[in-house]
Write an enzyme that holds these catalytic residues in place. Structure first.
Site, PDB file in Angstrom:
ATOM      1  N   GLY A   1       0.846  -1.189   0.000  1.00 23.40           N
ATOM      2  CA  GLY A   1       0.000   0.000   0.000  1.00 23.40           C
ATOM      3  C   GLY A   1       0.881   1.238   0.000  1.00 23.40           C
ATOM      4  O   GLY A   1       2.052   1.171   0.397  1.00 23.40           O
TER       5      GLY A   1
ATOM      6  N   GLN B   1       2.853  10.019   1.617  1.00 20.29           N
ATOM      7  CA  GLN B   1       4.177   9.387   1.518  1.00 20.29           C
ATOM      8  C   GLN B   1       4.929   9.800   0.262  1.00 20.29           C
ATOM      9  O   GLN B   1       6.119   9.495   0.127  1.00 20.29           O
ATOM     10  CB  GLN B   1       4.048   7.862   1.538  1.00 20.29           C
ATOM     11  CG  GLN B   1       3.550   7.322   2.873  1.00 20.29           C
ATOM     12  CD  GLN B   1       3.489   5.812   2.843  1.00 20.29           C
ATOM     13  OE1 GLN B   1       2.504   5.243   2.405  1.00 20.29           O
ATOM     14  NE2 GLN B   1       4.554   5.167   3.270  1.00 20.29           N
TER      15      GLN B   1
ATOM     16  N   CYS C   1       6.549  -0.080   6.887  1.00 20.63           N
ATOM     17  CA  CYS C   1       6.049   1.107   6.197  1.00 20.63           C
ATOM     18  C   CYS C   1       7.144   1.574   5.249  1.00 20.63           C
ATOM     19  O   CYS C   1       8.314   1.619   5.639  1.00 20.63           O
ATOM     20  CB  CYS C   1       5.733   2.195   7.218  1.00 20.63           C
ATOM     21  SG  CYS C   1       5.143   3.726   6.474  1.00 20.63           S
ATOM     22  N   LEU C   2       6.767   1.921   4.017  1.00 16.33           N
ATOM     23  CA  LEU C   2       7.782   2.319   3.036  1.00 16.33           C
ATOM     24  C   LEU C   2       8.496   3.608   3.438  1.00 16.33           C
ATOM     25  O   LEU C   2       9.583   3.884   2.940  1.00 16.33           O
ATOM     26  CB  LEU C   2       7.146   2.481   1.647  1.00 16.33           C
ATOM     27  CG  LEU C   2       6.615   1.189   1.012  1.00 16.33           C
ATOM     28  CD1 LEU C   2       6.007   1.469  -0.351  1.00 16.33           C
ATOM     29  CD2 LEU C   2       7.706   0.139   0.903  1.00 16.33           C
TER      30      LEU C   2
ATOM     31  N   HIS D   1      -3.728   1.075   8.099  1.00 18.90           N
ATOM     32  CA  HIS D   1      -2.397   1.704   8.073  1.00 18.90           C
ATOM     33  C   HIS D   1      -2.392   2.904   7.117  1.00 18.90           C
ATOM     34  O   HIS D   1      -1.905   3.987   7.459  1.00 18.90           O
ATOM     35  CB  HIS D   1      -1.363   0.650   7.651  1.00 18.90           C
ATOM     36  CG  HIS D   1       0.036   1.146   7.517  1.00 18.90           C
ATOM     37  ND1 HIS D   1       1.066   0.718   8.321  1.00 18.90           N
ATOM     38  CD2 HIS D   1       0.597   2.044   6.656  1.00 18.90           C
ATOM     39  CE1 HIS D   1       2.184   1.330   7.977  1.00 18.90           C
ATOM     40  NE2 HIS D   1       1.931   2.142   6.956  1.00 18.90           N
ATOM     41  N   GLU D   2      -2.959   2.714   5.913  1.00 24.05           N
ATOM     42  CA  GLU D   2      -2.923   3.781   4.905  1.00 24.05           C
ATOM     43  C   GLU D   2      -3.882   4.924   5.252  1.00 24.05           C
ATOM     44  O   GLU D   2      -3.559   6.087   5.023  1.00 24.05           O
ATOM     45  CB  GLU D   2      -3.234   3.220   3.507  1.00 24.05           C
ATOM     46  CG  GLU D   2      -2.318   2.095   3.033  1.00 24.05           C
ATOM     47  CD  GLU D   2      -0.835   2.423   3.085  1.00 24.05           C
ATOM     48  OE1 GLU D   2      -0.467   3.611   3.020  1.00 24.05           O
ATOM     49  OE2 GLU D   2      -0.028   1.472   3.203  1.00 24.05           O
TER      50      GLU D   2
ATOM     51  N   HIS E   1      -2.232   7.209   7.530  1.00 23.01           N
ATOM     52  CA  HIS E   1      -1.307   8.131   6.848  1.00 23.01           C
ATOM     53  C   HIS E   1      -2.020   9.417   6.430  1.00 23.01           C
ATOM     54  O   HIS E   1      -1.419  10.491   6.443  1.00 23.01           O
ATOM     55  CB  HIS E   1      -0.722   7.480   5.596  1.00 23.01           C
ATOM     56  CG  HIS E   1       0.532   6.685   5.831  1.00 23.01           C
ATOM     57  ND1 HIS E   1       1.667   7.235   6.385  1.00 23.01           N
ATOM     58  CD2 HIS E   1       0.841   5.392   5.562  1.00 23.01           C
ATOM     59  CE1 HIS E   1       2.622   6.306   6.450  1.00 23.01           C
ATOM     60  NE2 HIS E   1       2.139   5.172   5.971  1.00 23.01           N
TER      61      HIS E   1
HETATM   62 NI    NI Z   1       3.100   3.368   5.754  1.00 15.73          NI
END
Ligand code: NI
Length: 198
Positions: A45, A50, A93-94, A135-136, A139
């Site tokens: 995701g 991000q 997480c990226l 999670h997203e 963000h």
């Molecule tokens: Ni993340």
């Protein structure tokens, strides 16, 4: 400027995103680039903050496999409700490369949103999909998975978080990254663009 994933503690990650008011070709182009970046970094995701875009949009493919495009999903202005159950699982997480910790999330959640064609989504997602969606969506509200860490997880992540903070400051000192104040000004300028309402 090419789209790129920002890392903690870039201020975009703590900046609440604005709802999208127009789903058009420009937004779909952003979405396509986000999928591309997500696959390049082996994510499941990716949320617009991000990539330093302050819009309520995230993309997901629970398979993480660019060959399985039929599993791609886009969520615009998502709202979550009816959480059920709790599951603890390892999460990454990226924006925090190589940091993985156990995080507790609802096992099931209802998500209402729009897709990239402007159609209403109203679904109940479970397990891995529910985890990604939570999670997203976090963000989009400036909330990060580190906020859920247990005291033990916080302690064992301290060194890596400090290394991220140091790298962020160094990039600013080298002039490769604008100051936090300038990055926030850039986010505010993007919010005023046509695809977004205040
Ligand atoms: Ni993340």
């Amino acid at each position: 400027m090419p789209m790129k994933i920002v890392k903690y503690p870039h201020p975009a990650l703590r900046h609440p995103a604005k709802p999208v008011s127009l789903i058009d070709a420009a937004l779909r182009k952003i979405v396509a680039e986000m999928f591309q970046l997500m696959y390049e970094h082996h994510g499941l995701g990716l949320a617009a903050p991000q990539v330093a875009l302050p819009y309520q949009v995230f993309v997901m493919n629970p398979t993480g496999d660019p060959e399985q495009r039929e599993h791609e999903q886009v969520f615009i202005n998502p709202e979550l409700s009816d959480p059920k159950g709790l599951v603890e699982a390892e999460e990454g997480c990226l924006s925090f490369p190589d940091l993985y910790q156990k995080v507790r999330r609802a096992k099931e959640v209802r998500v209402q949103a729009y897709d990239a064609q402007g159609r209403l989504i109203d679904r109940v997602v479970t397990d891995l999909e529910a985890r990604i969606v939570q999670h997203e969506t976090d963000h989009l509200h400036g909330k990060l998975f580190i906020d859920y860490f247990s005291p033990g997880a916080k302690l064992s992540s301290r060194a890596i978080l400090e290394a991220f903070e140091k790298e962020h400051r160094r990039a600013q000192e080298r002039g490769e990254l604008p100051s936090d104040a300038e990055l926030i000004r850039q986010l505010q300028a993007l919010e005023k663009e046509a695809i977004v309402v205040g």
